[in-house]
Design a protein around this motif. Structure first.
Motif, PDB file in Angstrom:
ATOM      1  N   THR A  43      30.663  25.226  32.826  1.00 44.91           N
ATOM      2  CA  THR A  43      31.040  26.149  31.755  1.00 44.91           C
ATOM      3  C   THR A  43      30.021  26.075  30.621  1.00 44.91           C
ATOM      4  O   THR A  43      29.101  25.254  30.657  1.00 44.91           O
ATOM      5  CB  THR A  43      32.437  25.796  31.223  1.00 44.91           C
ATOM      6  OG1 THR A  43      32.424  24.438  30.768  1.00 44.91           O
ATOM      7  CG2 THR A  43      33.501  25.960  32.311  1.00 44.91           C
ATOM      8  N   GLU A  44      30.222  26.907  29.614  1.00 51.94           N
ATOM      9  CA  GLU A  44      29.338  26.882  28.448  1.00 51.94           C
ATOM     10  C   GLU A  44      30.156  26.918  27.162  1.00 51.94           C
ATOM     11  O   GLU A  44      31.369  27.114  27.198  1.00 51.94           O
ATOM     12  CB  GLU A  44      28.338  28.035  28.503  1.00 51.94           C
ATOM     13  CG  GLU A  44      28.957  29.413  28.521  1.00 51.94           C
ATOM     14  CD  GLU A  44      27.906  30.508  28.610  1.00 51.94           C
ATOM     15  OE1 GLU A  44      27.152  30.678  27.650  1.00 51.94           O
ATOM     16  OE2 GLU A  44      27.874  31.189  29.640  1.00 51.94           O
ATOM     17  N   ASP A  92      21.260  19.484  25.099  1.00 51.95           N
ATOM     18  CA  ASP A  92      20.909  20.771  25.686  1.00 51.95           C
ATOM     19  C   ASP A  92      19.499  21.245  25.353  1.00 51.95           C
ATOM     20  O   ASP A  92      18.997  22.168  25.963  1.00 51.95           O
ATOM     21  CB  ASP A  92      21.910  21.843  25.264  1.00 51.95           C
ATOM     22  CG  ASP A  92      21.901  22.118  23.772  1.00 51.95           C
ATOM     23  OD1 ASP A  92      21.293  21.338  23.009  1.00 51.95           O
ATOM     24  OD2 ASP A  92      22.506  23.119  23.358  1.00 51.95           O
ATOM     25  N   ALA A 129      32.276  23.946  27.672  1.00 51.13           N
ATOM     26  CA  ALA A 129      31.315  22.947  28.165  1.00 51.13           C
ATOM     27  C   ALA A 129      31.485  21.634  27.404  1.00 51.13           C
ATOM     28  O   ALA A 129      31.405  20.559  27.993  1.00 51.13           O
ATOM     29  CB  ALA A 129      29.889  23.458  28.037  1.00 51.13           C
ATOM     30  N   HIS A 152      23.702  25.718  30.596  1.00 49.49           N
ATOM     31  CA  HIS A 152      22.908  26.727  29.896  1.00 49.49           C
ATOM     32  C   HIS A 152      21.787  26.116  29.048  1.00 49.49           C
ATOM     33  O   HIS A 152      20.977  26.847  28.486  1.00 49.49           O
ATOM     34  CB  HIS A 152      23.813  27.571  28.993  1.00 49.49           C
ATOM     35  CG  HIS A 152      24.483  26.753  27.928  1.00 49.49           C
ATOM     36  ND1 HIS A 152      25.663  26.078  28.149  1.00 49.49           N
ATOM     37  CD2 HIS A 152      24.128  26.483  26.655  1.00 49.49           C
ATOM     38  CE1 HIS A 152      26.006  25.435  27.060  1.00 49.49           C
ATOM     39  NE2 HIS A 152      25.089  25.661  26.126  1.00 49.49           N
ATOM     40  N   PRO A 164      24.937  20.586  29.628  1.00 53.85           N
ATOM     41  CA  PRO A 164      25.524  21.917  29.733  1.00 53.85           C
ATOM     42  C   PRO A 164      24.567  22.797  30.552  1.00 53.85           C
ATOM     43  O   PRO A 164      23.362  22.783  30.315  1.00 53.85           O
ATOM     44  CB  PRO A 164      25.636  22.391  28.292  1.00 53.85           C
ATOM     45  CG  PRO A 164      24.834  21.453  27.476  1.00 53.85           C
ATOM     46  CD  PRO A 164      24.551  20.234  28.279  1.00 53.85           C
TER      47      PRO A 164
END
Length: 167
Positions: free
Chosen positions: A147-148, A110, A152, A129, A127
């Motif tokens: 999703t997070e 990420d 995630a 985000h 992910p």
């Protein structure tokens, strides 16, 4: 084998962890903005910072100085990492690919620190985000979660499991 390999390289090419820690404490450390210093085994260290009080001009200069000792410094959120250059995720993936040439490598990450790791992998799961998400185009070998957080993480495992079923 990997641990021995990387330990040998670090001992020959990099300043010691204690040297870097002392250099940080002597040249830059200030308890007003460094909340905590943590050491990860005998490999690297990171600090938790109060970003509002951090003197970024001095910090950036110090981070540049790390290169002279074959170390890298990376700020990710409130964490400031000091890591020997040979210790990185992409060298580990390259090592695995050499050792297992017929296997498919799937990776997830990420942060910008994960960029080279993701480039080396056959499949990428990001992910949505994550800060590195905008560096890769979604497609057959690069997917983003919907999703997070913990959700995630579970979604990433499901996606990688589906990659492996079709490989």
């Amino acid at each position: 084998k990997w641990q021995n390999h990387i330990s040998d390289i670090v001992s020959k090419q990099c300043a010691t962890l204690n040297y870097i820690k002392e250099m940080f404490k002597n040249k830059l450390y200030n308890e007003e903005w460094v909340i905590d210093i943590r050491q990860v085994e005998d490999l690297f260290l990171y600090c938790i910072l109060d970003l509002e009080k951090t003197p970024f001009d001095k910090l950036n200069s110090f981070m540049s100085d790390m290169r002279n000792h074959n170390w890298q410094a990376c700020l990710h959120g409130r964490k400031l990492y000091f890591i020997p250059k040979p210790i990185n995720k992409w060298n580990a993936v390259e090592y695995l690919k050499d050792m297992l040439p017929d296997k498919i490598i799937a990776a997830s990450g990420d942060s910008y620190m994960d960029f080279e790791l993701l480039e080396m992998a056959d499949y990428k799961v990001l992910p949505f985000h994550g800060e590195v998400c905008n560096k890769f185009s979604p497609g057959d070998t690069c997917l983003r979660t919907k999703t997070e957080g913990l959700s995630a993480s579970l979604e990433i495992l499901e996606i990688i499991e589906s990659f492996l079923k079709f490989s």
